[in-house]
Design an enzyme around this catalytic site. Structure first.
Site, PDB file in Angstrom:
ATOM      1  N   LYS A 169       0.907  -1.177  -0.053  1.00  0.00           N
ATOM      2  CA  LYS A 169      -0.031   0.055  -0.118  1.00  0.00           C
ATOM      3  C   LYS A 169       0.716   1.265  -0.152  1.00  0.00           C
ATOM      4  O   LYS A 169       2.143   1.289   0.469  1.00  0.00           O
ATOM      5  CB  LYS A 169      -0.952  -0.188   1.153  1.00  0.00           C
ATOM      6  CG  LYS A 169      -2.289   0.886   0.967  1.00  0.00           C
ATOM      7  CD  LYS A 169      -3.160   0.011   0.142  1.00  0.00           C
ATOM      8  CE  LYS A 169      -4.474   0.675   0.296  1.00  0.00           C
ATOM      9  NZ  LYS A 169      -5.653  -0.219  -0.200  1.00  0.00           N
TER      10      LYS A 169
HETATM   11  N1  GLU Z   1      -6.814  -0.024  -3.615  1.00  0.00           N
HETATM   12  C1  GLU Z   1      -7.925  -1.347  -3.847  1.00  0.00           C
HETATM   13  C2  GLU Z   1      -8.032  -2.118  -2.704  1.00  0.00           C
HETATM   14  O1  GLU Z   1      -7.863  -1.593  -1.605  1.00  0.00           O
HETATM   15  C3  GLU Z   1      -7.309  -1.926  -5.232  1.00  0.00           C
HETATM   16  C4  GLU Z   1      -5.945  -2.355  -4.921  1.00  0.00           C
HETATM   17  C5  GLU Z   1      -5.237  -2.826  -6.356  1.00  0.00           C
HETATM   18  O2  GLU Z   1      -6.287  -3.001  -7.305  1.00  0.00           O
HETATM   19  O3  GLU Z   1      -4.058  -3.327  -6.335  1.00  0.00           O
HETATM   20  O4  GLU Z   1      -8.335  -2.946  -2.699  1.00  0.00           O
END
Ligand code: GLU
Length: 435
Positions: free
Chosen positions: A125
């Site tokens: 993240k």
């Molecule tokens: N931000 C989204 C999540 O929390 C998508 C993450 C992604 O597609 O890599 O799942």
């Protein structure tokens, strides 16, 4: 820079299994669920230690030229939690409340999320502490490019693949892809997902998280012997996840009685016309002022007497303080970490069926996986193929978790953690420890 940014030395707080002194610390929220599942799995002490630590935490200063000619220095974070199952995968959020603990928890959740639906990624993240709503497009572009340059050594289709998250979108992904590609001297589409379709994005990616929420809600209703027709739904958050979930559940015959965004919400027991609300938001930027219903606060929305509640905004909205007053039969966690660990037990006692975040909102990363596969293969799928494959994966994920929850007589959240931790642990055992 906000004072609440924890530095790496003190960022990893030790969770207390029985008390929730730091109820709203997302890292502790994640850890207490992890500990419970690890206990039930009888995870060996060595792997337990490995899986409680993030692999890598990066903090970069991002000096950015503002439109008024002054330089502002923003703080950017990227955490790779675990990459045993594949490249690190996870979004980047732009928000004033970003902290290292929060990003670390979100990176861990990405690890468990990818494992629960069995897509071959690890978890990561990113976050930048900024207030994007008060920045111009030019300022956001310069900040995004500088942040990308700061973390460029971890990025890559085989190592770390960002995506959109809170307050980031296709346009931000396009800038990241371009910055990375300029450094590599060739176009690398697979370095981010959630890109515009014109430059290697996938059809259906924008709607994927909401569509996934719809699929698992349908499964939960069927499991509980409830029908879609007339099912009442309240949705907190009307961004990419909440608005699409509302639209798709309405199309399935549900009655969407309340929606909200950060300005507050609107409640209409007869059912809202979701397309009309979306149209209003398109023109007015917020739900505020939408008059075809009573206005309610975000807190009131959570306590409505509805069949399905979808928290699709931010963390920590369902806590020990309000969990006892929630009246929904099903909670579908569209957001990451909307429920604190302390609230879990209260919801369970009340018999509320919770579809946990790491399962409920996995549709986004699932279609991110499809996008990455399409980019690497250079061959693009129709929207129907994307949506059909998404449904297969979400339904299988739901049924796998439900089966485990029956076997071990635990709730869906604990079962989801057990499934994902066991998948990650299996790979660690097979790979062994590199000495
Ligand atoms: N931000 C989204 C999540 O929390 C998508 C993450 C992604 O597609 O890599 O799942």
């Amino acid at each position: 820079m906000p004072t609440d940014l924890r530095l790496p030395t003190n960022a990893i707080v030790q969770p207390d299994k029985d008390r929730f002194l730091h109820e709203e610390n997302p890292f502790e929220a994640m850890m207490s669920r992890f500990d419970r599942a690890a206990d039930l799995l009888d995870l060996e002490p060595g792997l337990y230690k490995v899986l409680r630590k993030p692999e890598k935490q990066i903090i970069v200063a991002c000096p950015t030229m503002m439109d008024n000619g002054e330089i502002e220095v923003f703080t950017g974070i990227r955490v790779l939690y675990n990459t045993s199952r594949g490249p690190a995968k996870g979004g980047i959020r732009f928000d004033m409340n970003v902290t290292l603990d929060e990003v670390t928890a979100l990176a861990a959740w990405m690890t468990w999320k990818c494992a629960v639906v069995n897509v071959p990624f690890g978890g990561a993240k990113g976050g930048v502490i900024c207030d994007p709503l008060r920045m111009s497009a030019g300022e956001l572009e310069r900040l995004t490019r500088r942040y990308t340059a700061g973390i460029i050594n971890t990025l890559g289709p085989d190592s770390d693949v960002p995506a959109p998250d809170v307050n980031t979108n296709e346009r931000v992904m396009a800038w990241i892809m371009d910055t990375y590609s300029m450094h590599k001297n060739h176009t690398v589409t697979a370095v981010v997902t959630g890109k515009p379709v014109e430059m290697g994005g996938s059809l259906g990616r924008r709607e994927a998280t909401g569509r996934g929420c719809m699929f698992v809600t349908k499964e939960a209703l069927a499991h509980l012997g409830m029908t879609l027709k007339g099912t009442t739904v309240a949705i907190q958050g009307f961004g990419n996840v909440g608005s699409v979930t509302a639209q798709l559940l309405a199309r399935e015959g549900c009655r969407i009685v309340a929606v909200s965004d950060r300005t507050g919400g609107v409640y209409n027991p007869a059912g809202l016309d979701v397309d009309d609300v979306i149209n209003w938001v398109k023109h007015h930027k917020t739900i505020e002022g939408y008059a075809k219903g009573e206005s309610i606060t975000n807190d009131e929305l959570l306590l409505l007497d509805v069949d399905v509640l979808v928290p699709a905004a931010l963390e920590n909205v369902i806590t020990t303080k309000n969990a006892g007053k929630i009246r929904a039969r099903i909670i579908c966690e569209g957001a990451n970490g909307p429920t604190t660990a302390g609230a879990d037990a209260i919801l369970e006692e009340k018999g509320i069926f919770v579809i946990p975040d790491i399962l409920a909102n996995a549709g986004g990363v699932t279609v991110s996986y499809f996008e990455w596969v399409q980019d690497r293969g250079g061959y693009f799928w129709s929207e129907d193929v994307v949506n059909d494959r998404l449904r297969d994966i979400m339904v299988r994920g739901f049924r796998d978790v439900l089966e485990l929850s029956r076997q071990h007589k635990v709730n869906m959240r604990t079962a989801a953690y057990m499934l994902s931790i066991s998948r990650v642990a299996t790979v660690h055992r097979l790979r062994g420890i590199y000495a």
